[in-house]
Design an enzyme around this catalytic site. Structure first.
Site, PDB file in Angstrom:
ATOM      1  N   THR A 290       7.121 -11.780  -0.892  1.00  0.00           N
ATOM      2  CA  THR A 290       5.852 -12.044  -0.194  1.00  0.00           C
ATOM      3  C   THR A 290       5.911 -13.417   0.467  1.00  0.00           C
ATOM      4  OG1 THR A 290       3.464 -12.369  -0.423  1.00  0.00           O
ATOM      5  CG2 THR A 290       4.780 -12.729  -2.420  1.00  0.00           C
TER       6      THR A 290
ATOM      7  N   HIS B 278      -4.316  -4.399  -2.397  1.00  0.00           N
ATOM      8  CA  HIS B 278      -4.723  -4.106  -1.010  1.00  0.00           C
ATOM      9  C   HIS B 278      -4.937  -2.619  -0.758  1.00  0.00           C
ATOM     10  CE1 HIS B 278      -2.957  -8.206   0.498  1.00  0.00           C
ATOM     11  NE2 HIS B 278      -4.050  -8.347  -0.212  1.00  0.00           N
TER      12      HIS B 278
ATOM     13  N   CYS C 293     -19.988   5.176   3.150  1.00  0.00           N
ATOM     14  CA  CYS C 293     -20.421   5.361   1.760  1.00  0.00           C
ATOM     15  C   CYS C 293     -19.271   5.280   0.764  1.00  0.00           C
ATOM     16  CB  CYS C 293     -21.177   6.683   1.599  1.00  0.00           C
ATOM     17  SG  CYS C 293     -20.114   8.140   1.703  1.00  0.00           S
TER      18      CYS C 293
ATOM     19  N   VAL D 108       0.839  -1.204   0.000  1.00  0.00           N
ATOM     20  CA  VAL D 108       0.000   0.000   0.000  1.00  0.00           C
ATOM     21  C   VAL D 108       0.873   1.251   0.000  1.00  0.00           C
ATOM     22  CG1 VAL D 108      -1.934  -1.156   1.149  1.00  0.00           C
ATOM     23  CG2 VAL D 108      -0.175  -0.043   2.554  1.00  0.00           C
TER      24      VAL D 108
ATOM     25  N   CYS E 149     -22.381  11.547   4.749  1.00  0.00           N
ATOM     26  CA  CYS E 149     -23.208  10.598   5.517  1.00  0.00           C
ATOM     27  C   CYS E 149     -22.812  10.509   6.988  1.00  0.00           C
ATOM     28  CB  CYS E 149     -23.137   9.221   4.868  1.00  0.00           C
ATOM     29  SG  CYS E 149     -21.568   8.400   5.157  1.00  0.00           S
TER      30      CYS E 149
ATOM     31  N   CYS F 235     -14.674   7.123   3.174  1.00  0.00           N
ATOM     32  CA  CYS F 235     -15.676   7.027   4.234  1.00  0.00           C
ATOM     33  C   CYS F 235     -15.969   5.554   4.499  1.00  0.00           C
ATOM     34  CB  CYS F 235     -16.945   7.756   3.800  1.00  0.00           C
ATOM     35  SG  CYS F 235     -18.317   7.433   4.923  1.00  0.00           S
TER      36      CYS F 235
HETATM   37  P1  OAD Z   1       4.927 -10.567   4.766  1.00  0.00           P
HETATM   38  O1  OAD Z   1       5.479  -9.744   5.864  1.00  0.00           O
HETATM   39  O2  OAD Z   1       3.955 -11.618   5.104  1.00  0.00           O
HETATM   40  O3  OAD Z   1       6.113 -11.254   3.980  1.00  0.00           O
HETATM   41  C1  OAD Z   1       7.243 -10.522   3.580  1.00  0.00           C
HETATM   42  C2  OAD Z   1       8.182 -11.476   2.871  1.00  0.00           C
HETATM   43  O4  OAD Z   1       9.272 -10.717   2.372  1.00  0.00           O
HETATM   44  C3  OAD Z   1       8.779 -12.560   3.787  1.00  0.00           C
HETATM   45  O5  OAD Z   1       8.567 -13.834   3.190  1.00  0.00           O
HETATM   46  C4  OAD Z   1      10.268 -12.212   3.844  1.00  0.00           C
HETATM   47  O6  OAD Z   1      11.085 -13.375   3.877  1.00  0.00           O
HETATM   48  C5  OAD Z   1      10.454 -11.457   2.559  1.00  0.00           C
HETATM   49  N1  OAD Z   1      11.557 -10.485   2.561  1.00  0.00           N
HETATM   50  C6  OAD Z   1      12.065  -9.778   3.609  1.00  0.00           C
HETATM   51  N2  OAD Z   1      13.028  -8.953   3.189  1.00  0.00           N
HETATM   52  C7  OAD Z   1      13.131  -9.128   1.839  1.00  0.00           C
HETATM   53  C8  OAD Z   1      13.945  -8.553   0.835  1.00  0.00           C
HETATM   54  N3  OAD Z   1      14.851  -7.612   1.106  1.00  0.00           N
HETATM   55  N4  OAD Z   1      13.785  -8.982  -0.444  1.00  0.00           N
HETATM   56  C9  OAD Z   1      12.849  -9.931  -0.746  1.00  0.00           C
HETATM   57  N5  OAD Z   1      12.065 -10.500   0.175  1.00  0.00           N
HETATM   58  C10 OAD Z   1      12.196 -10.107   1.447  1.00  0.00           C
HETATM   59  O7  OAD Z   1       4.341  -9.542   3.669  1.00  0.00           O
HETATM   60  P2  OAD Z   1       3.291  -9.839   2.515  1.00  0.00           P
HETATM   61  O8  OAD Z   1       3.488 -11.183   1.955  1.00  0.00           O
HETATM   62  O9  OAD Z   1       3.343  -8.674   1.607  1.00  0.00           O
HETATM   63  O10 OAD Z   1      -2.138  -7.104   4.335  1.00  0.00           O
HETATM   64  O11 OAD Z   1       1.951  -9.798   3.327  1.00  0.00           O
HETATM   65  C11 OAD Z   1       0.734  -9.874   2.663  1.00  0.00           C
HETATM   66  C12 OAD Z   1      -0.298  -9.053   3.368  1.00  0.00           C
HETATM   67  O12 OAD Z   1      -0.332  -9.412   4.753  1.00  0.00           O
HETATM   68  C13 OAD Z   1       0.002  -7.574   3.402  1.00  0.00           C
HETATM   69  O13 OAD Z   1      -0.442  -6.903   2.229  1.00  0.00           O
HETATM   70  C14 OAD Z   1      -0.739  -7.098   4.607  1.00  0.00           C
HETATM   71  C15 OAD Z   1      -0.350  -8.213   5.564  1.00  0.00           C
HETATM   72  O14 OAD Z   1      -1.213  -8.428   6.622  1.00  0.00           O
HETATM   73  C16 OAD Z   1      -2.971  -6.392   5.098  1.00  0.00           C
HETATM   74  O15 OAD Z   1      -2.613  -5.593   5.917  1.00  0.00           O
HETATM   75  C17 OAD Z   1      -4.411  -6.627   4.772  1.00  0.00           C
END
Ligand code: OAD
Length: 251
Positions: A192, A122, A133, A106, A154, A130
């Site tokens: 991720t 996301h 709404c 984000v 609203c 809001c």
């Molecule tokens: P995570 O924190 O779950 O995962 C981050 C990943 O990045 C991990 O697997 C790390 O090993 C890896 N990592 C760390 N440093 C790195 C680097 N320098 N290069 C490459 N990889 C690295 O984050 P997301 O998978 O993005 O959603 O999480 C998904 C969603 O969960 C987010 O969008 C957020 C969170 O809760 C909401 O808030 C709804």
């Protein structure tokens, strides 16, 4: 074990034959810009409860607390710059005919780096809306002093325009991401943990449709066993290396 150079060369061979590439990024790609991830040992979810900070119920029961966290994240973001991982993806986008960038982040750092068409699954921390709404309230007209103000239409509370747990992803964005996963020849999963659905499903969709799956992540994830090749490196280190070899071969 294959040498890194050989592994990169093999990937570049494949990339040179691809005209349709989809990339899914997560918090890890922004880690080298100083942005915290969620599930690493020092990540947000090791200190905070996601139900309190990233759910509608959590917001309604304590909007001040949730807003203070988002304001803190915005402050960190204002002093952050895109890193060489984000910048490498901008260059790939210029060379590859159909390059689809999908992010769970984000933070807007892909756009700040110069990526043109970023699918934000996301939402975005720099937008607000809001809670009732959905009327948008942008940061330019909505600063920290007004955080608990109400929607002028609203009277609903204004909240960050991000997707919280238990909420649906924006329909157009997830639909496009799924189509791009179906159509691509090569799929990159970068930074991720592959723990959060439906984003975590995209590499499986791509794999089932015959794409080659590349994972860039220093750590093993739920996706790792499905990946055709893994680069266990920070994305800011390895993406410029892949780009360099790729650009040497296309010129
Ligand atoms: P995570 O924190 O779950 O995962 C981050 C990943 O990045 C991990 O697997 C790390 O090993 C890896 N990592 C760390 N440093 C790195 C680097 N320098 N290069 C490459 N990889 C690295 O984050 P997301 O998978 O993005 O959603 O999480 C998904 C969603 O969960 C987010 O969008 C957020 C969170 O809760 C909401 O808030 C709804």
């Amino acid at each position: 074990m294959m040498k890194l150079d050989d592994k990169i060369n093999n990937l570049v061979d494949i990339l040179l034959n691809c005209s349709n590439v989809t990339v899914l990024t997560g918090a890890g790609i922004s880690a080298e810009s100083g942005i915290n991830t969620f599930r690493d040992p020092d990540g947000y979810w090791s200190k905070f409860n996601p139900q309190e900070l990233a759910s509608k119920d959590g917001f309604i029961s304590n909007p001040e607390f949730v807003w203070s966290w988002y304001q803190y994240r915005l402050k960190v973001l204002h002093s952050s710059e895109p890193n060489s991982g984000h910048k490498s993806l901008v260059e790939f986008e210029k060379h590859i005919k159909q390059f689809n960038l999908v992010t769970q982040n984000v933070d807007g750092l892909h756009q700040k780096a110069g990526s043109k068409d970023v699918i934000e699954l996301h939402g975005s921390i720099v937008r607000n809306k809001c809670i009732e709404c959905n009327l948008p309230y942008h940061n330019s007209v909505f600063d920290g002093s007004q955080l608990l103000s109400k929607c002028y239409l609203c009277n609903g509370l204004i909240r960050p325009d991000v997707v919280w747990f238990g909420e649906f992803l924006p329909e157009e964005e997830i639909n496009r991401a799924e189509v791009y996963s179906t159509e691509c020849e090569l799929f990159f999963s970068i930074g991720t943990s592959s723990e959060v659905y439906p984003a975590a499903n995209l590499p499986s969709i791509a794999k089932n449709c015959g794409a080659f799956i590349v994972e860039i992540n220093p750590n093993f994830t739920s996706l790792s066993s499905l990946a055709d090749v893994r680069f266990e490196y920070p994305s800011g280190e390895i993406l410029p290396k892949i780009l360099e070899k790729y650009e040497m071969r296309i010129t």
